[in-house]
Design an enzyme around this catalytic site. Structure first.
Site, PDB file in Angstrom:
ATOM      1  N   ASN A  84       0.854  -1.322   0.074  1.00 35.63           N
ATOM      2  CA  ASN A  84       0.125  -0.049   0.058  1.00 35.63           C
ATOM      3  C   ASN A  84       0.764   1.133   0.143  1.00 35.63           C
ATOM      4  OD1 ASN A  84      -1.723   1.910   0.548  1.00 35.63           O
ATOM      5  ND2 ASN A  84      -2.338   1.362   2.582  1.00 35.63           N
ATOM      6  N   LYS A 144       0.034   4.386  -0.134  1.00 36.85           N
ATOM      7  CA  LYS A 144      -0.378   5.366   0.374  1.00 36.85           C
ATOM      8  C   LYS A 144      -0.048   6.635  -0.506  1.00 36.85           C
ATOM      9  CE  LYS A 144      -0.173   3.292   4.736  1.00 36.85           C
ATOM     10  NZ  LYS A 144      -0.081   3.156   6.348  1.00 36.85           N
ATOM     11  N   HIS A 165      -9.411   1.377   4.780  1.00 34.45           N
ATOM     12  CA  HIS A 165      -8.362   1.380   5.188  1.00 34.45           C
ATOM     13  C   HIS A 165      -8.321   2.327   6.743  1.00 34.45           C
ATOM     14  CE1 HIS A 165      -4.226   2.519   6.458  1.00 34.45           C
ATOM     15  NE2 HIS A 165      -3.922   1.106   5.991  1.00 34.45           N
ATOM     16  N   GLU A 206      -6.821   4.581   7.863  1.00 35.64           N
ATOM     17  CA  GLU A 206      -6.602   6.099   7.413  1.00 35.64           C
ATOM     18  C   GLU A 206      -7.642   6.760   6.986  1.00 35.64           C
ATOM     19  OE1 GLU A 206      -2.792   5.457   5.598  1.00 35.64           O
ATOM     20  OE2 GLU A 206      -1.725   4.799   7.543  1.00 35.64           O
ATOM     21  N   GLU A 240      -5.662  -4.857  10.268  1.00 36.24           N
ATOM     22  CA  GLU A 240      -4.513  -4.189  10.603  1.00 36.24           C
ATOM     23  C   GLU A 240      -4.964  -3.417  12.046  1.00 36.24           C
ATOM     24  OE1 GLU A 240      -2.511  -2.835   6.668  1.00 36.24           O
ATOM     25  OE2 GLU A 240      -4.237  -1.705   7.087  1.00 36.24           O
ATOM     26  N   GLY A 275       2.295   1.877  10.834  1.00 38.34           N
ATOM     27  CA  GLY A 275       3.338   3.086  10.919  1.00 38.34           C
ATOM     28  C   GLY A 275       4.109   3.182  12.076  1.00 38.34           C
ATOM     29  N   SER A 279       3.168  -2.515  10.398  1.00 34.57           N
ATOM     30  CA  SER A 279       4.698  -2.623  10.456  1.00 34.57           C
ATOM     31  C   SER A 279       5.118  -3.994  10.385  1.00 34.57           C
ATOM     32  CB  SER A 279       4.782  -2.488  12.122  1.00 34.57           C
ATOM     33  OG  SER A 279       4.733  -0.931  12.201  1.00 34.57           O
TER      34      SER A 279
HETATM   35  P1  PGA Z   1       2.787   0.043   7.584  1.00 33.55           P
HETATM   36  O1  PGA Z   1       1.419   0.296   6.878  1.00 33.55           O
HETATM   37  O2  PGA Z   1       3.310  -1.370   7.298  1.00 33.55           O
HETATM   38  O3  PGA Z   1       3.604   1.133   7.379  1.00 33.55           O
HETATM   39  O4  PGA Z   1       2.768  -0.224   9.271  1.00 33.55           O
HETATM   40  C1  PGA Z   1       0.376  -0.768   6.806  1.00 33.55           C
HETATM   41  C2  PGA Z   1      -0.900  -0.216   6.256  1.00 33.55           C
HETATM   42  O5  PGA Z   1      -1.306   0.720   6.425  1.00 33.55           O
HETATM   43  O6  PGA Z   1      -1.433  -1.108   5.336  1.00 33.55           O
END
Ligand code: PGA
Length: 249
Positions: free
Chosen positions: A9, A11, A95, A97, A167, A173, A213
């Site tokens: 992803n 982003k 997601h 976010e 997730e 993150g 992560s």
């Molecule tokens: P990350 O993000 O690997 O940076 O923790 C995962 C995601 O948001 O899909």
């Protein structure tokens, strides 16, 4: 037999030129991978560019969101037909976010999911709890609520359009990944819920990805868990070297 999915992803990262370069490097290192499905989810503006680079490989293209209406006066939105036209075979929906910053709810997730069912796309539907919800002992309630809301009205046949991604928000993150035991426990709870709703056979076929992560040094132990069928990777997918190490877990 569930073929694992390793999805990146991106982003809000990468211009078109950067996207082409990253895709070329991933294709060189994993374009012929057969042990898993490799998925790239760049921003909308780079979908066509990435699609051009993945031609002749098994790499799949995903968008990061989609609107449920087929067309119309919806400034800033993108339709399913537009994603299909750009070469997508998948789309990430719900997601955290999107939920946290852009007002996504289980109801809007459900509208997007239902729209995808009538298309050639598969939906990667994201669910997961915040730290406060985990500390309050609400993980199972919340997961059940997100599944029931997001997948409302689906039948066992329509599950073939669905990939789930667990997730935990506190792991995204933050560098703080869920332990394999914690992730497996939730993945199993998700599959048990799917079994109750749609029958064991359909539930056994759904891929449930872990995200939060995921890095080259923790991916293999996560992938060894019986109900973890892949990874949705954020930060570590932005460099070819680390994403390729994750693909080749
Ligand atoms: P990350 O993000 O690997 O940076 O923790 C995962 C995601 O948001 O899909």
């Amino acid at each position: 037999m569930r073929l694992p999915v390793i999805a990146g992803n991106w982003k809000m990262h990468k211009t078109m030129e950067e996207a082409r370069a990253l895709t070329r490097a991933i294709k060189d290192g994993a374009g012929g991978a057969t042990h898993c499905t490799v998925v790239l989810a760049p921003p909308f503006t780079s979908l066509a560019a990435v699609c051009g680079e993945t031609k002749g490989s098994s790499i799949q293209l995903a968008a990061q969101n989609v609107h449920w209406e087929p067309k119309g006066a919806f400034t800033g939105e993108i339709s399913i037909a537009m994603l299909e036209d750009a070469g997508c075979s998948m789309v990430i929906i719900g997601h955290s976010e999107r939920r946290q910053y852009f007002g996504e709810t289980d109801e809007t997730v459900n509208r997007r999911v239902k729209a995808v069912l009538n298309s050639s796309l598969k939906a990667i539907v994201c669910i997961g709890e915040t730290l406060a919800e985990r500390e309050a002992g609400r993980v199972h309630d919340l997961i059940t609520q997100q599944l029931a809301g997001g997948l409302a009205g689906l039948t066992h046949q329509s599950l073939s359009h669905i990939i789930l991604a667990y997730e935990p928000v506190w792991a995204i993150g933050t560098g703080r990944t869920a332990s394999p035991e914690i992730a497996q426990e939730v993945h199993k709870a998700i599959r048990d819920w799917l079994s109750r709703q749609f029958g064991t056979e359909a539930a056994q076929e759904v891929r449930i990805l872990y995200g939060g992560s995921v890095k080259p040094d923790n991916v293999s132990v996560l992938m060894r868990q019986p109900d973890i069928d892949g990874a949705l990777v954020g930060g570590a997918c932005l460099e070819a070297e680390s994403f390729l190490r994750i693909i080749h877990y």
